[in-house]
Design a protein around this motif. Structure first.
Motif, PDB file in Angstrom:
ATOM      1  N   ASP A   1       1.018  -0.873  -0.620  1.00  0.00           N
ATOM      2  CA  ASP A   1      -0.099  -0.183  -0.194  1.00  0.00           C
ATOM      3  C   ASP A   1       0.700   1.878  -0.047  1.00  0.00           C
ATOM      4  OD1 ASP A   1      -2.785  -1.543   0.026  1.00  0.00           O
ATOM      5  OD2 ASP A   1      -2.073  -1.513   2.262  1.00  0.00           O
ATOM      6  N   ARG A   2       1.902   1.174   0.824  1.00  0.00           N
ATOM      7  CA  ARG A   2       2.860   1.946   0.868  1.00  0.00           C
ATOM      8  C   ARG A   2       4.775   2.012   1.299  1.00  0.00           C
ATOM      9  NH1 ARG A   2       1.734   6.540   5.221  1.00  0.00           N
ATOM     10  NH2 ARG A   2       0.367   6.553   4.237  1.00  0.00           N
ATOM     11  N   ILE A   3       5.271   2.114  -0.350  1.00  0.00           N
ATOM     12  CA  ILE A   3       6.780   2.011   0.408  1.00  0.00           C
ATOM     13  C   ILE A   3       7.733   2.878   1.012  1.00  0.00           C
ATOM     14  CG2 ILE A   3       9.028   1.727  -1.170  1.00  0.00           C
ATOM     15  CD1 ILE A   3       7.152  -0.245  -3.004  1.00  0.00           C
ATOM     16  N   VAL A   4       8.187   2.985   1.719  1.00  0.00           N
ATOM     17  CA  VAL A   4       8.725   4.149   2.837  1.00  0.00           C
ATOM     18  C   VAL A   4      10.612   3.526   2.403  1.00  0.00           C
ATOM     19  CG1 VAL A   4       9.587   4.998   4.656  1.00  0.00           C
ATOM     20  CG2 VAL A   4       6.756   4.387   3.795  1.00  0.00           C
ATOM     21  N   LYS A   5      11.350   4.684   1.841  1.00  0.00           N
ATOM     22  CA  LYS A   5      12.534   4.424   1.959  1.00  0.00           C
ATOM     23  C   LYS A   5      13.430   5.039   2.660  1.00  0.00           C
ATOM     24  CE  LYS A   5      16.244   4.049  -1.455  1.00  0.00           C
ATOM     25  NZ  LYS A   5      16.720   3.645  -2.589  1.00  0.00           N
TER      26      LYS A   5
ATOM     27  N   HIS B   1      20.632   1.242   2.394  1.00  0.00           N
ATOM     28  CA  HIS B   1      19.766   2.429   2.546  1.00  0.00           C
ATOM     29  C   HIS B   1      18.448   0.697   3.300  1.00  0.00           C
ATOM     30  CE1 HIS B   1      20.041   1.439  -1.887  1.00  0.00           C
ATOM     31  NE2 HIS B   1      18.635   0.481  -1.576  1.00  0.00           N
ATOM     32  N   VAL B   2      16.982   1.306   3.474  1.00  0.00           N
ATOM     33  CA  VAL B   2      15.730  -0.070   3.847  1.00  0.00           C
ATOM     34  C   VAL B   2      14.941   0.812   3.270  1.00  0.00           C
ATOM     35  CG1 VAL B   2      14.834  -0.658   5.888  1.00  0.00           C
ATOM     36  CG2 VAL B   2      17.557  -0.124   6.516  1.00  0.00           C
ATOM     37  N   ASP B   3      14.374  -0.251   2.416  1.00  0.00           N
ATOM     38  CA  ASP B   3      12.759  -0.073   1.657  1.00  0.00           C
ATOM     39  C   ASP B   3      11.827  -0.513   2.420  1.00  0.00           C
ATOM     40  OD1 ASP B   3      13.964   0.949   0.202  1.00  0.00           O
ATOM     41  OD2 ASP B   3      13.902  -0.427  -1.419  1.00  0.00           O
ATOM     42  N   PHE B   4      10.527   0.125   3.269  1.00  0.00           N
ATOM     43  CA  PHE B   4       9.858  -0.384   3.779  1.00  0.00           C
ATOM     44  C   PHE B   4       8.697  -0.724   2.476  1.00  0.00           C
ATOM     45  CE2 PHE B   4      12.396   1.267   7.370  1.00  0.00           C
ATOM     46  CZ  PHE B   4      12.138   0.018   8.294  1.00  0.00           C
ATOM     47  N   CYS B   5       7.994  -2.188   3.002  1.00  0.00           N
ATOM     48  CA  CYS B   5       6.284  -2.060   2.110  1.00  0.00           C
ATOM     49  C   CYS B   5       5.953  -2.201   3.338  1.00  0.00           C
ATOM     50  CB  CYS B   5       6.602  -3.694   1.373  1.00  0.00           C
ATOM     51  SG  CYS B   5       5.180  -3.943   0.338  1.00  0.00           S
ATOM     52  N   LEU B   6       4.518  -1.387   3.491  1.00  0.00           N
ATOM     53  CA  LEU B   6       3.380  -1.493   3.923  1.00  0.00           C
ATOM     54  C   LEU B   6       2.466  -1.316   3.784  1.00  0.00           C
ATOM     55  CD1 LEU B   6       4.881   1.618   6.045  1.00  0.00           C
ATOM     56  CD2 LEU B   6       5.621  -0.640   6.137  1.00  0.00           C
ATOM     57  N   VAL B   7       1.328  -1.927   4.474  1.00  0.00           N
ATOM     58  CA  VAL B   7       0.026  -2.193   4.148  1.00  0.00           C
ATOM     59  C   VAL B   7      -0.686  -2.184   5.188  1.00  0.00           C
ATOM     60  CG1 VAL B   7       0.470  -3.970   2.840  1.00  0.00           C
ATOM     61  CG2 VAL B   7      -0.012  -5.161   5.297  1.00  0.00           C
TER      62      VAL B   7
END
Length: 169
Positions: A74-78, A157-163
């Motif tokens: 739903d949202r990706i935060v880098k 870096h870090v990528d978060f896959c959020l729902v």
């Protein structure tokens, strides 16, 4: 003067042969483990027990290898660079406890959960796959192990896959 000789039998020769083979195998294993792996490895699981999977290159959730089932975020935060603090449109991700060993913790607030986290370091990345339920906090995440010094690569870096919490079921 009396000299005593001992006859060498096949069983004695066989025992010495087995000892030499055993010593050779032990030496080969010791050298292999001391030298370390030829390439990076994912490393230890996170505090929640999630075993990371090493992914080559600089992957994103849209470019993961075909062997990994696609993520629907739903949202990706880098987070780049990886520093302690709050990130995202609503500061929903907090990164903390960045260790000298290149590990870190995260928490997610609001109505979101992470179903995946990509931790990039060196020429590779680690994928933490929290599907299907997602997670709002975990500790001791890291990039893969650097085979040159057997420590975790530095955090790039870090990528978060959020729902949205509840949309991942």
């Amino acid at each position: 003067m009396r000299v005593t000789t001992r006859a060498t039998t096949r069983s004695t020769r066989a025992r010495w042969g087995a000892r030499c083979v055993g010593l050779g195998l032990t030496t080969a294993l010791a050298v292999a483990f001391a030298a370390g792996p030829a390439s990076a490895v994912a490393g230890a699981p996170s505090a929640s027990g999630e075993q990371p999977v090493e992914v080559p290159g600089n992957p994103t959730f849209d470019s993961l290898p075909a062997s990994i089932s696609p993520f629907t975020c739903d949202r990706i935060v880098k987070v780049d660079p990886v520093t302690a603090g709050s990130f995202g449109d609503d500061d929903e991700i907090t990164i903390s406890n960045i260790g000298t060993d290149n590990t870190f913790d995260f928490t997610i607030s609001d109505d979101f959960a992470a179903i995946g986290v990509i931790v990039k370091g060196g020429p590779v990345a680690n994928l933490y796959d929290y599907r299907p339920t997602g997670i709002q906090a975990d500790q001791e995440l890291h990039a893969p192990v650097n085979p040159a010094n057997m420590t975790y690569y530095g955090l790039s870096h870090v990528d978060f896959c959020l729902v949205e919490d509840g949309s991942n079921t």
